[in-house]
Motif scaffolding. Structure first.
Motif, mmCIF file in Angstrom:
data_model
loop_
_atom_site.group_PDB
_atom_site.id
_atom_site.type_symbol
_atom_site.label_atom_id
_atom_site.label_comp_id
_atom_site.label_asym_id
_atom_site.label_seq_id
_atom_site.Cartn_x
_atom_site.Cartn_y
_atom_site.Cartn_z
ATOM 1 N N GLU A 108 0.828 -1.209 0.000
ATOM 2 C CA GLU A 108 0.000 0.000 0.000
ATOM 3 C C GLU A 108 0.863 1.260 0.000
ATOM 4 O O GLU A 108 0.605 2.208 -0.743
ATOM 5 C CB GLU A 108 -0.944 0.010 1.198
ATOM 6 C CG GLU A 108 -1.904 1.176 1.179
ATOM 7 C CD GLU A 108 -2.900 1.134 2.332
ATOM 8 O OE1 GLU A 108 -3.645 2.120 2.458
ATOM 9 O OE2 GLU A 108 -2.920 0.153 3.086
ATOM 10 N N ALA A 109 1.923 1.273 0.814
ATOM 11 C CA ALA A 109 2.818 2.433 0.858
ATOM 12 C C ALA A 109 3.535 2.620 -0.479
ATOM 13 O O ALA A 109 3.702 3.748 -0.947
ATOM 14 C CB ALA A 109 3.829 2.276 1.987
ATOM 15 N N ALA A 110 3.931 1.522 -1.106
ATOM 16 C CA ALA A 110 4.605 1.630 -2.403
ATOM 17 C C ALA A 110 3.651 2.175 -3.462
ATOM 18 O O ALA A 110 4.038 3.014 -4.281
ATOM 19 C CB ALA A 110 5.154 0.266 -2.823
ATOM 20 N N LEU A 111 2.405 1.705 -3.432
ATOM 21 C CA LEU A 111 1.420 2.225 -4.371
ATOM 22 C C LEU A 111 1.168 3.710 -4.139
ATOM 23 O O LEU A 111 0.966 4.480 -5.071
ATOM 24 C CB LEU A 111 0.122 1.425 -4.276
ATOM 25 C CG LEU A 111 0.219 -0.021 -4.776
ATOM 26 C CD1 LEU A 111 -1.064 -0.781 -4.462
ATOM 27 C CD2 LEU A 111 0.520 -0.061 -6.250
ATOM 28 N N PHE A 112 1.186 4.118 -2.867
ATOM 29 C CA PHE A 112 1.034 5.526 -2.514
ATOM 30 C C PHE A 112 2.175 6.336 -3.133
ATOM 31 O O PHE A 112 1.966 7.420 -3.684
ATOM 32 C CB PHE A 112 1.025 5.667 -0.983
ATOM 33 C CG PHE A 112 0.670 7.031 -0.500
ATOM 34 C CD1 PHE A 112 -0.652 7.438 -0.401
ATOM 35 C CD2 PHE A 112 1.672 7.921 -0.131
ATOM 36 C CE1 PHE A 112 -0.971 8.697 0.053
ATOM 37 C CE2 PHE A 112 1.360 9.192 0.318
ATOM 38 C CZ PHE A 112 0.034 9.589 0.415
ATOM 39 N N GLU A 113 3.380 5.790 -3.078
ATOM 40 C CA GLU A 113 4.533 6.469 -3.684
ATOM 41 C C GLU A 113 4.376 6.598 -5.193
ATOM 42 O O GLU A 113 4.718 7.630 -5.776
ATOM 43 C CB GLU A 113 5.824 5.697 -3.377
ATOM 44 C CG GLU A 113 6.317 5.844 -1.959
ATOM 45 C CD GLU A 113 7.647 5.152 -1.776
ATOM 46 O OE1 GLU A 113 8.575 5.417 -2.589
ATOM 47 O OE2 GLU A 113 7.768 4.347 -0.847
ATOM 48 N N VAL A 114 3.858 5.547 -5.814
ATOM 49 C CA VAL A 114 3.641 5.611 -7.264
ATOM 50 C C VAL A 114 2.636 6.710 -7.588
ATOM 51 O O VAL A 114 2.817 7.490 -8.527
ATOM 52 C CB VAL A 114 3.161 4.253 -7.822
ATOM 53 C CG1 VAL A 114 2.711 4.365 -9.258
ATOM 54 C CG2 VAL A 114 4.259 3.211 -7.698
ATOM 55 N N GLY A 115 1.572 6.798 -6.791
ATOM 56 C CA GLY A 115 0.587 7.859 -6.987
ATOM 57 C C GLY A 115 1.207 9.234 -6.839
ATOM 58 O O GLY A 115 0.929 10.149 -7.630
ATOM 59 N N ASN A 116 2.061 9.398 -5.849
ATOM 60 C CA ASN A 116 2.738 10.691 -5.663
ATOM 61 C C ASN A 116 3.672 11.005 -6.825
ATOM 62 O O ASN A 116 3.797 12.156 -7.233
ATOM 63 C CB ASN A 116 3.500 10.713 -4.345
ATOM 64 C CG ASN A 116 2.633 11.161 -3.190
ATOM 65 O OD1 ASN A 116 1.581 11.753 -3.388
ATOM 66 N ND2 ASN A 116 3.082 10.879 -1.982
ATOM 67 N N ALA A 117 4.324 10.001 -7.366
ATOM 68 C CA ALA A 117 5.207 10.237 -8.518
ATOM 69 C C ALA A 117 4.382 10.710 -9.711
ATOM 70 O O ALA A 117 4.790 11.613 -10.441
ATOM 71 C CB ALA A 117 5.980 8.960 -8.864
ATOM 72 N N ALA A 118 3.217 10.096 -9.892
ATOM 73 C CA ALA A 118 2.343 10.524 -10.994
ATOM 74 C C ALA A 118 1.895 11.965 -10.775
ATOM 75 O O ALA A 118 1.842 12.756 -11.715
ATOM 76 C CB ALA A 118 1.143 9.587 -11.101
ATOM 77 N N LEU A 119 1.559 12.317 -9.531
ATOM 78 C CA LEU A 119 1.177 13.702 -9.221
ATOM 79 C C LEU A 119 2.339 14.650 -9.515
ATOM 80 O O LEU A 119 2.143 15.730 -10.079
ATOM 81 C CB LEU A 119 0.743 13.829 -7.758
ATOM 82 C CG LEU A 119 -0.562 13.125 -7.375
ATOM 83 C CD1 LEU A 119 -0.785 13.212 -5.870
ATOM 84 C CD2 LEU A 119 -1.737 13.708 -8.133
ATOM 85 N N ALA A 120 3.538 14.250 -9.123
ATOM 86 C CA ALA A 120 4.711 15.099 -9.334
ATOM 87 C C ALA A 120 4.947 15.342 -10.825
ATOM 88 O O ALA A 120 5.317 16.449 -11.234
ATOM 89 C CB ALA A 120 5.947 14.465 -8.693
ATOM 90 N N LEU A 121 4.725 14.319 -11.639
ATOM 91 C CA LEU A 121 4.888 14.487 -13.088
ATOM 92 C C LEU A 121 3.918 15.519 -13.644
ATOM 93 O O LEU A 121 4.208 16.197 -14.611
ATOM 94 C CB LEU A 121 4.664 13.159 -13.811
ATOM 95 C CG LEU A 121 5.840 12.198 -13.804
ATOM 96 C CD1 LEU A 121 5.429 10.862 -14.377
ATOM 97 C CD2 LEU A 121 7.008 12.770 -14.593
ATOM 98 N N ARG A 122 2.762 15.643 -13.005
ATOM 99 C CA ARG A 122 1.748 16.596 -13.441
ATOM 100 C C ARG A 122 1.913 17.956 -12.772
ATOM 101 O O ARG A 122 1.125 18.859 -12.999
ATOM 102 C CB ARG A 122 0.342 16.068 -13.128
ATOM 103 C CG ARG A 122 0.032 14.757 -13.782
ATOM 104 C CD ARG A 122 0.052 14.853 -15.267
ATOM 105 N NE ARG A 122 -1.272 14.623 -15.785
ATOM 106 C CZ ARG A 122 -1.646 15.012 -16.971
ATOM 107 N NH1 ARG A 122 -0.822 15.630 -17.753
ATOM 108 N NH2 ARG A 122 -2.836 14.764 -17.404
ATOM 109 N N GLY A 123 2.926 18.095 -11.907
ATOM 110 C CA GLY A 123 3.155 19.371 -11.234
ATOM 111 C C GLY A 123 2.227 19.602 -10.053
ATOM 112 O O GLY A 123 2.036 20.733 -9.614
#
Length: 133
Positions: A108-123
């Motif tokens: 779950e924490a790793a998936l959360f990190e993936v979600g944050n990376a996607a957010l970061a790519l979108r600024g």
């Protein structure tokens, strides 16, 4: 029948090692070209590529040069590096889950990190794990 270019003796040898699949592909291409000798076919292919490169201004790099992906700007490179780390972590977690027969709690924490990376790519500002919203 004379072979080669008159007055131009070839005095240098270039040796290349091939695996079976490569040799088969080269031989098929040689046969398709109508050439009888593999060396003559290789020479012709290399000379054609060199001539094409010198005629084409849009082509960059030396023939046979290693092709690398374009250099990223610092923000994109940092994001890419983080996604690589996350991907490696997810790979480890999946491997562990297969060993244990159930999902590892850290997935779950790793998936959360993936979600944050996607957010970061979108600024978009990444979410905080401690913040329930």
């Amino acid at each position: 029948m004379a072979r080669g270019t008159p007055g131009s003796k070839r005095a240098h040898t270039v040796s290349v090692r091939l695996n079976d699949a490569e040799r088969e592909r080269w031989d098929e291409a040689r046969v398709d070209s109508g050439r009888r000798e593999l060396g003559a076919w290789v020479r012709a292919v290399v000379e054609d590529v060199l001539a094409e490169r010198s005629d084409s201004p849009r082509t960059t790099g030396a023939p046979g040069a290693e092709r690398r992906p374009p250099v990223l700007d610092p923000v994109s490179q940092a994001t890419y590096d983080e996604l690589c780390r996350i991907g490696a972590n997810l790979n480890q977690l999946v491997r562990y889950s297969h060993q244990d027969g159930h999902l590892h709690p850290a997935i779950e924490a790793a998936l959360f990190e993936v979600g944050n990376a996607a957010l970061a790519l979108r600024g978009i500002e990444p979410m905080d794990l401690a913040d329930p919203e």
